[in-house]
Design a protein around this motif. Structure first.
Motif, PDB file in Angstrom:
ATOM      1  N   ARG A   1       0.830  -1.198   0.000  1.00 35.47           N
ATOM      2  CA  ARG A   1       0.000   0.000   0.000  1.00 35.47           C
ATOM      3  C   ARG A   1       0.866   1.250   0.000  1.00 35.47           C
ATOM      4  O   ARG A   1       1.991   1.254   0.508  1.00 35.47           O
ATOM      5  CB  ARG A   1      -0.940   0.002   1.210  1.00 35.47           C
ATOM      6  N   VAL A   2       0.324   2.312  -0.592  1.00 36.72           N
ATOM      7  CA  VAL A   2       1.008   3.602  -0.606  1.00 36.72           C
ATOM      8  C   VAL A   2      -0.038   4.704  -0.595  1.00 36.72           C
ATOM      9  O   VAL A   2      -1.015   4.659  -1.342  1.00 36.72           O
ATOM     10  CB  VAL A   2       1.937   3.726  -1.840  1.00 36.72           C
ATOM     11  N   HIS A   3       0.167   5.699   0.306  1.00 38.09           N
ATOM     12  CA  HIS A   3      -0.758   6.836   0.355  1.00 38.09           C
ATOM     13  C   HIS A   3      -0.152   7.944   1.198  1.00 38.09           C
ATOM     14  O   HIS A   3      -0.019   7.805   2.415  1.00 38.09           O
ATOM     15  CB  HIS A   3      -2.114   6.429   0.936  1.00 38.09           C
ATOM     16  N   LYS A   4       0.269   9.025   0.589  1.00 33.97           N
ATOM     17  CA  LYS A   4       0.780  10.204   1.272  1.00 33.97           C
ATOM     18  C   LYS A   4       1.769   9.838   2.369  1.00 33.97           C
ATOM     19  O   LYS A   4       1.683  10.322   3.507  1.00 33.97           O
ATOM     20  CB  LYS A   4      -0.382  11.030   1.850  1.00 33.97           C
ATOM     21  N   ASP A   5       2.725   8.954   2.031  1.00 32.04           N
ATOM     22  CA  ASP A   5       3.644   8.481   3.051  1.00 32.04           C
ATOM     23  C   ASP A   5       5.100   8.795   2.740  1.00 32.04           C
ATOM     24  O   ASP A   5       6.006   8.223   3.332  1.00 32.04           O
ATOM     25  CB  ASP A   5       3.470   6.970   3.278  1.00 32.04           C
ATOM     26  N   SER A   6       5.341   9.717   1.797  1.00 23.84           N
ATOM     27  CA  SER A   6       6.714  10.076   1.466  1.00 23.84           C
ATOM     28  C   SER A   6       6.725  11.439   0.808  1.00 23.84           C
ATOM     29  O   SER A   6       5.699  11.944   0.351  1.00 23.84           O
ATOM     30  CB  SER A   6       7.329   9.029   0.539  1.00 23.84           C
ATOM     31  N   ARG A   7       7.924  12.023   0.713  1.00 24.38           N
ATOM     32  CA  ARG A   7       8.073  13.335   0.078  1.00 24.38           C
ATOM     33  C   ARG A   7       8.551  13.237  -1.365  1.00 24.38           C
ATOM     34  O   ARG A   7       8.896  14.232  -1.971  1.00 24.38           O
ATOM     35  CB  ARG A   7       9.044  14.193   0.891  1.00 24.38           C
ATOM     36  N   TRP A   8       8.604  12.018  -1.904  1.00 27.28           N
ATOM     37  CA  TRP A   8       9.038  11.805  -3.281  1.00 27.28           C
ATOM     38  C   TRP A   8       8.291  10.597  -3.828  1.00 27.28           C
ATOM     39  O   TRP A   8       7.483   9.980  -3.147  1.00 27.28           O
ATOM     40  CB  TRP A   8      10.558  11.594  -3.360  1.00 27.28           C
ATOM     41  N   TYR A   9       8.586  10.242  -5.066  1.00 29.48           N
ATOM     42  CA  TYR A   9       7.930   9.090  -5.687  1.00 29.48           C
ATOM     43  C   TYR A   9       8.547   7.806  -5.134  1.00 29.48           C
ATOM     44  O   TYR A   9       9.749   7.570  -5.268  1.00 29.48           O
ATOM     45  CB  TYR A   9       8.098   9.143  -7.203  1.00 29.48           C
ATOM     46  N   THR A  10       7.721   6.983  -4.529  1.00 29.94           N
ATOM     47  CA  THR A  10       8.208   5.736  -3.939  1.00 29.94           C
ATOM     48  C   THR A  10       7.953   4.518  -4.822  1.00 29.94           C
ATOM     49  O   THR A  10       8.603   3.487  -4.654  1.00 29.94           O
ATOM     50  CB  THR A  10       7.517   5.478  -2.601  1.00 29.94           C
ATOM     51  N   GLY A  11       6.980   4.642  -5.750  1.00 32.17           N
ATOM     52  CA  GLY A  11       6.480   3.433  -6.379  1.00 32.17           C
ATOM     53  C   GLY A  11       5.682   2.636  -5.370  1.00 32.17           C
ATOM     54  O   GLY A  11       5.397   3.086  -4.251  1.00 32.17           O
ATOM     55  N   ALA A  12       5.304   1.427  -5.746  1.00 34.18           N
ATOM     56  CA  ALA A  12       4.538   0.568  -4.847  1.00 34.18           C
ATOM     57  C   ALA A  12       4.682  -0.869  -5.296  1.00 34.18           C
ATOM     58  O   ALA A  12       4.908  -1.145  -6.472  1.00 34.18           O
ATOM     59  CB  ALA A  12       3.054   0.961  -4.842  1.00 34.18           C
ATOM     60  N   GLY A  13       4.547  -1.778  -4.337  1.00 38.44           N
ATOM     61  CA  GLY A  13       4.547  -3.198  -4.679  1.00 38.44           C
ATOM     62  C   GLY A  13       5.876  -3.876  -4.416  1.00 38.44           C
ATOM     63  O   GLY A  13       6.732  -3.380  -3.678  1.00 38.44           O
ATOM     64  N   ILE A  14       6.054  -5.043  -5.050  1.00 43.33           N
ATOM     65  CA  ILE A  14       7.261  -5.859  -4.843  1.00 43.33           C
ATOM     66  C   ILE A  14       8.335  -5.309  -5.767  1.00 43.33           C
ATOM     67  O   ILE A  14       8.576  -5.823  -6.862  1.00 43.33           O
ATOM     68  CB  ILE A  14       6.971  -7.348  -5.102  1.00 43.33           C
ATOM     69  N   HIS A  15       8.994  -4.241  -5.320  1.00 45.06           N
ATOM     70  CA  HIS A  15       9.902  -3.497  -6.187  1.00 45.06           C
ATOM     71  C   HIS A  15      11.339  -4.007  -6.140  1.00 45.06           C
ATOM     72  O   HIS A  15      12.196  -3.498  -6.869  1.00 45.06           O
ATOM     73  CB  HIS A  15       9.861  -2.001  -5.835  1.00 45.06           C
ATOM     74  N   ARG A  16      11.594  -4.998  -5.285  1.00 42.58           N
ATOM     75  CA  ARG A  16      12.912  -5.638  -5.239  1.00 42.58           C
ATOM     76  C   ARG A  16      12.712  -7.146  -5.343  1.00 42.58           C
ATOM     77  O   ARG A  16      11.607  -7.647  -5.150  1.00 42.58           O
ATOM     78  CB  ARG A  16      13.658  -5.223  -3.964  1.00 42.58           C
ATOM     79  N   PRO A  17      13.766  -7.905  -5.638  1.00 43.58           N
ATOM     80  CA  PRO A  17      13.604  -9.335  -5.935  1.00 43.58           C
ATOM     81  C   PRO A  17      13.055 -10.161  -4.772  1.00 43.58           C
ATOM     82  O   PRO A  17      13.111  -9.767  -3.604  1.00 43.58           O
ATOM     83  CB  PRO A  17      15.027  -9.781  -6.288  1.00 43.58           C
TER      84      PRO A  17
END
Length: 810
Positions: free
Chosen positions: A129-145
């Motif tokens: 999940r992602v929602h207003k939780d950072s000051r930059w673009y984080t992406g979302a999901g399984i972003h690493r192996p």
């Protein structure tokens, strides 16, 4: 042990409520990991995440994979290892909750044994999940192996082999190794750990072994001090790597119970205010780049080929260090830094207990901080490139007594886990004192930190060097080995007097000030480096480094917030495709790495227009003498040079001479007229030519060209092909002033993984097959799906197609 990537066979879709039904719009789609679930969603100027995310929405995403579990695994230990899921990941096995990880960047392991149905197909579900939780673009999901691990009950613990080199000289190096053995059986087991070290050339250079007895349900550590003769040391200019293979065997059984291989380097570190940072006994001044974790057109995914390319191109641009702002780096990025000789400052995070965003990691920090620290240090421990651990960035509570308590708590936790490296923190004295500054500057409390810094001007330097900042941060700074200062170069000389034992690093600095900053760093040994914001452009904090033209109809000054459709920050030395912007060449000259001058031209169509910039901006310039302008149109030219003066010549005729340094350090400026031809800049010192460079106008034989960076790549998901698309003439001179839409088609065993340009304000998605060239360039990123020839065809109206072949090989 079986340890294999689990990258294929996943699907993803929006997470639905228990009583909602999926339809075509919410259907699961197949994906290959690592994957960014946010990148392909439509952007919206009304997005609640706003400018911080580049106007992407938030969301909750559900990944699903079916896993066949044979009956034979009933007597095994079965694990799933996630290198990073953004964010607040919850893992279910056959509908049962098996794990939760709050951090979006910490690796975590899920033990599946209690949830598996043996001899059947099992269902793995991962929520993110992602929602207003950072000051930059984080992406979302399984972003690493993700890896599947199937181990015997007695096995080597994951990431628990530790290698240090505490004693080194030219004759030999002592390599101290420790390996943790786990026993999941009901009986005490005695096994033997065997170690073998191979050198950079692959030859075996040291061996050792030790028996180890492990009680049921417990862990035991086996240790050995191995002697490596005539060690080849890891360093910035010569990053030699060794490899340790650990094998676990049982007496009388030839087949190993478990084995693993780990790369490491032999190097020593020293730190003091007289010599600064020394690697292998030699003082080094870090030429640093802050970098975010996204990979531009790919989104926020850590694909090894992209991570390696980013580090390689940053090294080629003159950087020797990166700061992983503001989260722990991926394993693939650290491996790339090991290979390329890039020093790493790995950073824990952007917040502690006080929030900067509505739903950021501060909410659970007090409960999760030790787990976050452990995950970072365990990941980093064997990487010779990691020299500094940063425990935070611009922490809001740092100047309070409780902030100092947290500073000490975090720093000591890092040292307990790894006392072979140095601890720092990116301190911004103004941000840490927002409440106090607001008392004297009433508007400060209502302004976001970036805008506050951008509007304070000269006050920033004065406030950072004030007695208020000195006193309020003293305790938090005292717990560090190296005090990181963000935008506080006014403290460099001051602290040499006030705190003579203090070692400093410029952990974050404005890019346009490097000409003034670098002498401050290189001439003061207690300052070990400068880290510019940023080395590589990034998604989110959209438009923070843009150049606006204030006479544009409808222009509104929005401060540091770039209005929609801004997507990228536009503050990198390299843009999001890896193309070097003009500031990169300016920096290379400041560093003393480039002797020939560099020509940067302001687009003639903007000549004389009023500009609005931020402290993170560079000039709107391009290294081009090909413009869609009438001959004789006025034009401003900057020539960067480490010289006294520069002479400008057009087609053999002198345009003029200009002193270097009158408008900016290392810069000579010319006002002239645009006339197609050959523009030559000649740099002189004391009247003697020290270098020259030229720009030529592109010919009329413009063609669309596709050019891969490599002709062959691996045939696996870790590999990528990067194909440059340019509009150029037969001499390979790029026409930078034509916006041409191009379309990319991929043939063979591959897919188009991303397509983009360096344009910071765009409505074009990275997932599309078409894009408009920016300054004559675009980048297509191809991901292989198998072995064979991959054809990449690029087309544009009015031009012949360009087709190239990239081979995907085993």
């Amino acid at each position: 042990m079986i340890r294999e990537p689990l990258l294929h066979g996943w699907t993803v879709g929006p997470k639905l409520g228990a009583f909602e039904q999926r339809d075509a719009a919410t259907a699961f789609v197949p994906v290959t990991l690592p994957h960014d679930a946010l990148r392909d969603l439509p952007r919206d100027p009304a997005s609640p995440q706003g400018v911080t995310s580049g106007y992407y929405p938030g969301g909750v995403f559900e990944y699903v994979r079916e896993l066949d579990v044979p009956e034979a695994w009933r007597e095994k230990t079965v694990l799933l290892e996630f290198e990073g899921v953004y964010r607040d990941a919850v893992v279910f096995v056959n509908g049962d909750r098996a794990a939760h990880e709050a951090s979006g960047y910490a690796a975590f392991t899920v033990r599946l044994d209690a949830y598996l149905r043996f001899g059947r197909t099992n269902r793995i579900t991962v929520e993110a999940r992602v929602h207003k939780d950072s000051r930059w673009y984080t992406g979302a999901g399984i972003h690493r192996p993700v890896h599947l691990i199937v181990a015997d009950p007695v096995h080597l613990a994951l990431d628990a082999t530790r290698i240090t080199t505490p004693d080194i000289d030219d004759e030999r190096a002592i390599v101290a190794v420790s390996s943790v053995v786990e026993n999941a059986t009901r009986h005490t087991r005695t096994v033997r750990a065997q170690w073998e070290v191979t050198g950079p050339d692959g030859a075996v250079v040291a061996t050792g072994d030790s028996p180890v007895s492990v009680l049921p349900g417990e862990r035991a550590t086996a240790r050995q001090r191995l002697n490596v003769r005539e060690p080849r040391r890891w360093g910035i200019d010569d990053p030699q790597l060794y490899r340790l293979r650990t094998t676990l065997v049982e007496e009388g059984n030839e087949a190993p119970l478990d084995e693993e291989a780990v790369a490491f380097g032999i190097r020593s570190l020293q730190l003091d205010p007289v010599h600064g940072l020394r690697i292998n006994g030699e003082s080094v001044t870090l030429r640093g780049a802050c970098v975010h974790h996204d990979n531009g057109p790919l989104g926020a995914v850590a694909i090894p080929a992209a991570e390696d390319r980013r580090i390689r191109l940053l090294r080629e641009a003159g950087f020797t260090a990166i700061r992983s702002s503001h989260n722990p780096a991926s394993r693939a990025l650290l491996e790339a830094c090991d290979r390329h000789g890039m020093v790493v400052m790995d950073e824990l995070g952007d917040v502690w207990t006080r929030a900067k965003s509505g739903f950021d990691h501060s909410v659970g920090f007090a409960e999760h901080w030790r787990r976050d620290v452990e995950a970072m240090v365990i990941k980093d421990a064997n990487h010779p490139s990691v020299v500094l651990y940063s425990i935070g960035n611009e922490i809001l509570e740092l100047a309070s007594s409780h902030g100092a308590i947290w500073s000490r708590r975090l720093a000591e936790a890092v040292r307990e886990l790894d006392d072979t490296r140095f601890v720092t923190n990116g301190i911004n004295g103004i941000i840490a004192n927002l409440d106090r500054i607001a008392e004297a500057q009433a508007e400060a409390a209502a302004i976001d930190p970036n805008t506050l810094m951008a509007t304070m001007g000269e006050q920033m330097a004065l406030l950072n060097a004030s007695d208020l900042v000195t006193r309020s941060i003293e305790e938090s700074a005292a717990v560090l080995d190296v005090v990181g200062f963000n935008y506080a170069d006014s403290r460099y000389a001051l602290d040499a007097e006030l705190f003579p034992n203090r070692v400093i690093v410029g952990s974050e600095t404005f890019p346009e000030r490097i000409g003034a900053l670098w002498p401050l760093v290189s001439n003061q040994p207690h300052v070990i480096g400068d880290f510019t914001w940023t080395g590589w452009d990034y998604l989110g904090e959209a438009g923070i480094g843009r150049v606006d033209y204030a006479d544009e109809p409808g222009y509104i000054d929005t401060g540091t917030a770039g209005p929609y459709p801004y997507l990228a920050a536009e503050s990198g030395d390299l843009d999001i495709t890896g193309h070097r912007r003009t500031v990169s060449f300016f920096r290379e000259i400041v560093y003393g790495l480039r002797t020939e001058p560099f020509i940067a031209v302001r687009p003639p169509r903007h000549h004389g227009r009023p500009v609005a910039v931020t402290p993170w901006s560079w000039d709107d310039t391009v290294a081009s003498w090909t413009w869609d302008a009438v001959p004789g149109a006025p034009v401003t030219i900057d020539v960067y040079a480490d010289a006294d003066e520069v002479e400008l010549v057009l087609d053999g005729a002198r345009v003029g001479r200009a002193p270097v340094g009158a408008v900016r350090e290392y810069t000579a400026r010319f006002e002239t007229s645009y006339v197609p031809g050959e523009l030559v800049a000649i740099a002189r010192r004391k009247g003697i030519e020290i270098g020259r460079t030229a720009l030529r106008t592109a010919g009329s034989d413009l063609a669309l060209v596709a050019r891969p960076e490599e002709d062959a790549i691996g045939a696996d998901p870790d590999a990528l092909a990067f194909v440059w698309i340019t509009l150029e003439d037969s001499a390979r001179i790029v026409s930078c002033d034509r916006e041409v839409p191009v379309t990319v088609a991929v043939e063979g065993p591959a897919v188009l993984a991303g397509l983009g340009t360096g344009r910071a304000a765009t409505r074009e998605p990275f997932s599309a097959a078409s894009v408009t060239l920016f300054q004559g360039r675009a980048l297509a990123i191809i991901r292989p799906t198998g072995v064979g020839e991959i054809g990449v065809r690029v087309s544009a109206r009015g031009f012949d197609d360009s087709r190239v072949i990239v081979r995907a090989v085993d």
